[in-house]
Design a protein around this motif. Structure first.
Motif, PDB file in Angstrom:
ATOM      1  N   GLN A   1       0.847  -1.188   0.000  1.00 35.68           N
ATOM      2  CA  GLN A   1       0.000   0.000   0.000  1.00 35.68           C
ATOM      3  C   GLN A   1       0.886   1.242   0.000  1.00 35.68           C
ATOM      4  O   GLN A   1       1.944   1.265   0.635  1.00 35.68           O
ATOM      5  CB  GLN A   1      -0.917   0.010   1.230  1.00 35.68           C
ATOM      6  CG  GLN A   1      -1.968   1.094   1.213  1.00 35.68           C
ATOM      7  CD  GLN A   1      -3.070   0.814   0.213  1.00 35.68           C
ATOM      8  OE1 GLN A   1      -3.120  -0.256  -0.389  1.00 35.68           O
ATOM      9  NE2 GLN A   1      -3.944   1.787   0.022  1.00 35.68           N
ATOM     10  N   VAL A   2       0.448   2.238  -0.736  1.00 36.71           N
ATOM     11  CA  VAL A   2       1.174   3.496  -0.844  1.00 36.71           C
ATOM     12  C   VAL A   2       0.415   4.575  -0.085  1.00 36.71           C
ATOM     13  O   VAL A   2      -0.796   4.696  -0.221  1.00 36.71           O
ATOM     14  CB  VAL A   2       1.335   3.902  -2.321  1.00 36.71           C
ATOM     15  CG1 VAL A   2       2.066   5.231  -2.432  1.00 36.71           C
ATOM     16  CG2 VAL A   2       2.075   2.815  -3.096  1.00 36.71           C
ATOM     17  N   GLN A   3       1.125   5.341   0.705  1.00 38.39           N
ATOM     18  CA  GLN A   3       0.524   6.481   1.401  1.00 38.39           C
ATOM     19  C   GLN A   3       0.960   7.761   0.704  1.00 38.39           C
ATOM     20  O   GLN A   3       2.148   7.922   0.375  1.00 38.39           O
ATOM     21  CB  GLN A   3       0.949   6.525   2.878  1.00 38.39           C
ATOM     22  CG  GLN A   3       0.415   5.378   3.723  1.00 38.39           C
ATOM     23  CD  GLN A   3       1.175   4.080   3.515  1.00 38.39           C
ATOM     24  OE1 GLN A   3       2.395   4.073   3.487  1.00 38.39           O
ATOM     25  NE2 GLN A   3       0.450   2.984   3.357  1.00 38.39           N
ATOM     26  N   LEU A   4       0.010   8.653   0.507  1.00 38.30           N
ATOM     27  CA  LEU A   4       0.264   9.894  -0.229  1.00 38.30           C
ATOM     28  C   LEU A   4      -0.210  11.089   0.583  1.00 38.30           C
ATOM     29  O   LEU A   4      -1.318  11.062   1.135  1.00 38.30           O
ATOM     30  CB  LEU A   4      -0.470   9.862  -1.566  1.00 38.30           C
ATOM     31  CG  LEU A   4      -0.166   8.678  -2.482  1.00 38.30           C
ATOM     32  CD1 LEU A   4      -1.121   8.659  -3.663  1.00 38.30           C
ATOM     33  CD2 LEU A   4       1.277   8.728  -2.952  1.00 38.30           C
ATOM     34  N   VAL A   5       0.619  12.125   0.634  1.00 38.25           N
ATOM     35  CA  VAL A   5       0.269  13.333   1.367  1.00 38.25           C
ATOM     36  C   VAL A   5       0.545  14.541   0.478  1.00 38.25           C
ATOM     37  O   VAL A   5       1.701  14.786   0.099  1.00 38.25           O
ATOM     38  CB  VAL A   5       1.061  13.451   2.680  1.00 38.25           C
ATOM     39  CG1 VAL A   5       0.693  14.744   3.405  1.00 38.25           C
ATOM     40  CG2 VAL A   5       0.807  12.243   3.577  1.00 38.25           C
ATOM     41  N   GLU A   6      -0.515  15.285   0.165  1.00 43.05           N
ATOM     42  CA  GLU A   6      -0.373  16.490  -0.659  1.00 43.05           C
ATOM     43  C   GLU A   6      -0.156  17.712   0.226  1.00 43.05           C
ATOM     44  O   GLU A   6      -0.601  17.755   1.380  1.00 43.05           O
ATOM     45  CB  GLU A   6      -1.630  16.735  -1.510  1.00 43.05           C
ATOM     46  CG  GLU A   6      -2.024  15.601  -2.421  1.00 43.05           C
ATOM     47  CD  GLU A   6      -3.111  14.728  -1.831  1.00 43.05           C
ATOM     48  OE1 GLU A   6      -3.891  14.134  -2.576  1.00 43.05           O
ATOM     49  OE2 GLU A   6      -3.170  14.642  -0.579  1.00 43.05           O
ATOM     50  N   SER A   7       0.485  18.710  -0.357  1.00 43.79           N
ATOM     51  CA  SER A   7       0.663  19.992   0.303  1.00 43.79           C
ATOM     52  C   SER A   7       0.881  21.056  -0.758  1.00 43.79           C
ATOM     53  O   SER A   7       1.092  20.735  -1.934  1.00 43.79           O
ATOM     54  CB  SER A   7       1.859  19.957   1.268  1.00 43.79           C
ATOM     55  OG  SER A   7       3.048  19.666   0.562  1.00 43.79           O
ATOM     56  N   GLY A   8       0.792  22.318  -0.325  1.00 39.10           N
ATOM     57  CA  GLY A   8       1.092  23.417  -1.225  1.00 39.10           C
ATOM     58  C   GLY A   8      -0.091  24.188  -1.745  1.00 39.10           C
ATOM     59  O   GLY A   8       0.072  25.163  -2.481  1.00 39.10           O
ATOM     60  N   GLY A   9      -1.299  23.756  -1.398  1.00 38.87           N
ATOM     61  CA  GLY A   9      -2.466  24.493  -1.856  1.00 38.87           C
ATOM     62  C   GLY A   9      -2.594  25.833  -1.163  1.00 38.87           C
ATOM     63  O   GLY A   9      -1.866  26.140  -0.217  1.00 38.87           O
TER      64      GLY A   9
END
Length: 123
Positions: A1-9
């Motif tokens: 499983q891959v965990q993804l965390v977005e930022s920068g909005g």
């Protein structure tokens, strides 16, 4: 499983720029591709761009071609979306996602998703 965390909005005026980041962790394979999608209020989630971890091939939606650039830093397991010449219609929650397919343009082609980051473009 891959965990993804977005930022920068954030909030930006029309014509401005933002850079989104997506940090990946977990079981990441070199044959993965990463995608950016967006979802505006009351609309379906739509494809924005995708990139292959290996080789860096990219593919864009027509609506962002020439304005957005997707890139990756494999050493940091991070994918970026540089957004220039932003328009009010770019306002949405932006999500990154992982897939084994390329180019994958449909949401059901992606198995792992981040929580999203809000981008608001004022006119």
């Amino acid at each position: 499983q891959v965990q993804l965390v977005e930022s920068g909005g954030g909030l930006v005026q029309a014509g401005g720029s933002l850079r989104l980041s997506c940090a990946a962790s977990g079981r990441i394979f070199s044959n993965y591709a990463m995608g950016w999608f967006r979802q505006a209020p009351g609309k379906e989630r739509e494809f924005v761009a995708t990139i292959r971890w290996s080789g860096g091939s990219t593919y864009y939606a027509d609506s962002v071609k020439g304005r957005f650039t997707i890139s990756s830093d494999n050493a940091k397991n991070t994918v970026y979306l540089q957004m220039d010449s932003l328009k009010p219609e770019d306002t949405a929650v932006y999500y990154c996602a992982a897939t084994l397919l390329y180019p994958a343009l449909r949401t059901d082609h992606y198995g792992s998703w981040g929580q999203g980051t809000q981008v608001t473009v004022s006119s």
